[in-house]
Motif scaffolding. Structure first.
Motif, short mmCIF file in Angstrom:
data_model
loop_
_atom_site.label_atom_id
_atom_site.label_comp_id
_atom_site.label_asym_id
_atom_site.label_seq_id
_atom_site.Cartn_x
_atom_site.Cartn_y
_atom_site.Cartn_z
N LEU A 77 0.82 -1.22 0.00
CA LEU A 77 0.00 0.00 0.00
C LEU A 77 0.86 1.26 0.00
O LEU A 77 0.42 2.32 -0.45
N GLY A 78 2.07 1.15 0.51
CA GLY A 78 2.93 2.33 0.61
C GLY A 78 4.00 2.42 -0.45
O GLY A 78 4.97 3.17 -0.29
N ILE A 79 3.80 1.70 -1.55
CA ILE A 79 4.86 1.66 -2.57
C ILE A 79 5.15 3.03 -3.17
O ILE A 79 6.29 3.36 -3.49
N THR A 80 4.13 3.88 -3.28
CA THR A 80 4.36 5.23 -3.81
C THR A 80 5.15 6.09 -2.82
O THR A 80 5.87 6.99 -3.22
N PHE A 81 4.99 5.80 -1.52
CA PHE A 81 5.74 6.55 -0.51
C PHE A 81 7.21 6.15 -0.53
O PHE A 81 8.08 6.98 -0.27
N ILE A 82 7.48 4.88 -0.81
CA ILE A 82 8.85 4.40 -0.86
C ILE A 82 9.64 5.15 -1.92
O ILE A 82 10.81 5.50 -1.74
N ASN A 83 9.01 5.45 -3.05
CA ASN A 83 9.66 6.16 -4.14
C ASN A 83 10.05 7.57 -3.73
O ASN A 83 11.02 8.14 -4.26
N LYS A 84 9.31 8.16 -2.78
CA LYS A 84 9.64 9.50 -2.30
C LYS A 84 10.83 9.47 -1.34
O LYS A 84 11.50 10.46 -1.13
N PHE A 85 11.04 8.30 -0.74
CA PHE A 85 12.08 8.17 0.28
C PHE A 85 13.42 7.75 -0.30
O PHE A 85 14.46 8.25 0.10
N TYR A 86 13.37 6.83 -1.27
CA TYR A 86 14.62 6.31 -1.82
C TYR A 86 14.44 6.00 -3.31
O TYR A 86 13.47 5.37 -3.71
N LYS A 87 15.41 6.45 -4.12
CA LYS A 87 15.41 6.16 -5.55
C LYS A 87 16.60 5.26 -5.87
O LYS A 87 17.73 5.54 -5.51
N PHE A 88 16.33 4.17 -6.58
CA PHE A 88 17.37 3.19 -6.86
C PHE A 88 18.25 3.58 -8.05
O PHE A 88 19.38 3.15 -8.15
N SER A 89 17.74 4.37 -8.93
CA SER A 89 18.53 4.76 -10.10
C SER A 89 18.23 6.20 -10.48
O SER A 89 17.12 6.68 -10.29
N GLU A 90 19.24 6.88 -10.99
CA GLU A 90 19.06 8.27 -11.38
C GLU A 90 18.83 8.38 -12.89
O GLU A 90 19.09 7.44 -13.64
#
Length: 353
Positions: A77-90
């Motif tokens: 449910l929080g997968i969109t929040f994870i993207n705000k916290f950490y990005k795996f690739s630039e």
């Protein structure tokens, strides 16, 4: 539950508590802080809660326990929040002539009050800006510093207030500024300035924001001590102060949104929001704009020197009529309590289709 050991039963109890708090934090960005100002504090700790949910997921997973489903549901449910916290690739798209760069930096008054022992802070910040050479530079907590080199920017909007010590914000641009102004916050020393900047055939409005501080210490150990009851009265004062700041930030965010709604130009909003990407204030100010870190950044995107915790409270939001081609946060620069951030952008019509 009955097949669990007493230790695992205790672990699952705390897992349930964590899951409930995480679900509440998921909902809070959609609720005005003035409704639940105290609960809004949870949004600051959502990244930590996500990490704990990952740990629980691994803990139950290696035991093949069905309790893993709870943490799995929370994380899903929080997968969109994870993207705000950490990005795996630039993202780093090829540079074109039409690209332009925007750098935002809270410089903490160029060390006017000597929070750092370094006497060369204004010179080092000036050298950093010279090295990265942004086309548009937004400075929060600006104060006049004779050592800072302004010469490379022909066009400037600097707003300073105060009697003995003048402080404020600045927008410096290589492109012509055709309009400028201030967005005033009631009963606050914080504010927003804006400049309409002419770049070729386009006019872009740039907002530099500095919202109300939540006034928490950069040392997470002090907060941990307070929460653990070493100084309960101090802890209560801290959370009350933070709750009040969240309500003030809500008003400030709504003022910004009211101001920009009639702007016909593509908009860039950057600066020090003093709040996390999981907050109501972030959601309101960002609106349908692009978060440059989410679009092109990597890692935690840390922008504030908060001990042991990768706090991201400074942002560059870009209009959807722009493309975010690259984003950097410079955590190696320690001349302020904030780290500078920079985005490389282009207008959509300038892209090669």
């Amino acid at each position: 539950m009955k097949n669990l050991s007493w230790f695992n039963k205790t672990m699952f109890f705390f897992n349930i508590v964590l899951a409930v708090l995480t679900f509440v934090a998921y909902v809070l960005p959609f609720l005005a802080p003035k409704i639940f100002p105290f609960l809004s504090v949870l949004t600051l700790f959502l990244p930590m809660m996500l990490i704990l949910n990952v740990i629980y997921f691994i803990y139950w997973g290696i035991q093949f326990k069905r309790q893993v489903l709870l943490s799995a549901l929370v994380l899903l449910l929080g997968i969109t929040f994870i993207n705000k916290f950490y990005k795996f690739s630039e993202k780093n798209l090829p540079e074109e002539v039409s690209d332009f760069t925007v750098l935002s930096y809270n410089v903490r008054l160029f060390n006017k009050f000597e929070w750092s022992d370094k006497e060369t802070v204004p010179v080092e910040i000036s050298d950093f800006v010279k090295e990265n050479n942004p086309d548009i530079l937004c400075i929060q907590e600006f104060s006049n510093a004779k050592e800072f080199d302004y010469a490379r920017y022909q066009h400037k909007y600097i707003l300073s207030k105060g009697d003995k010590i003048k402080t404020g914000q600045a927008i410096l641009s290589k492109f012509k500024i055709i309009n400028e102004g201030e967005v005033v916050f009631p009963n606050s020393n914080n504010n927003v300035i804006f400049a309409d900047i002419k770049k070729g055939k386009d006019t872009i409005r740039v907002y530099s924001i500095h919202l109300q501080s939540i006034k928490i210490t950069p040392d997470v150990n002090e907060i941990s001590d307070d929460i653990n009851g070493i100084d309960q009265q101090k802890s209560q004062r801290m959370f009350k102060r933070m709750s009040t700041a969240f309500k003030e930030q809500q008003l400030q965010a709504e003022i910004i949104m009211e101001h920009k709604k009639d702007c016909k130009y593509p908009i860039i909003i950057c600066g020090d929001m003093n709040n996390s990407a999981f907050s109501y204030v972030y959601r309101v100010i960002r609106g349908d704009m692009q978060d440059s870190f989410e679009e092109a950044g990597s890692g935690f995107g840390k922008t504030y020197d908060f001990k042991y915790y990768p706090a991201r409270i400074d942002y560059i939001f870009a209009d959807k009529r722009m493309q975010v081609k690259n984003f950097k946060n410079f955590i190696e620069i320690v001349d302020s309590d904030h780290f500078p951030i920079m985005a490389r952008l282009s207008m959509v019509e300038d892209k090669k289709l």
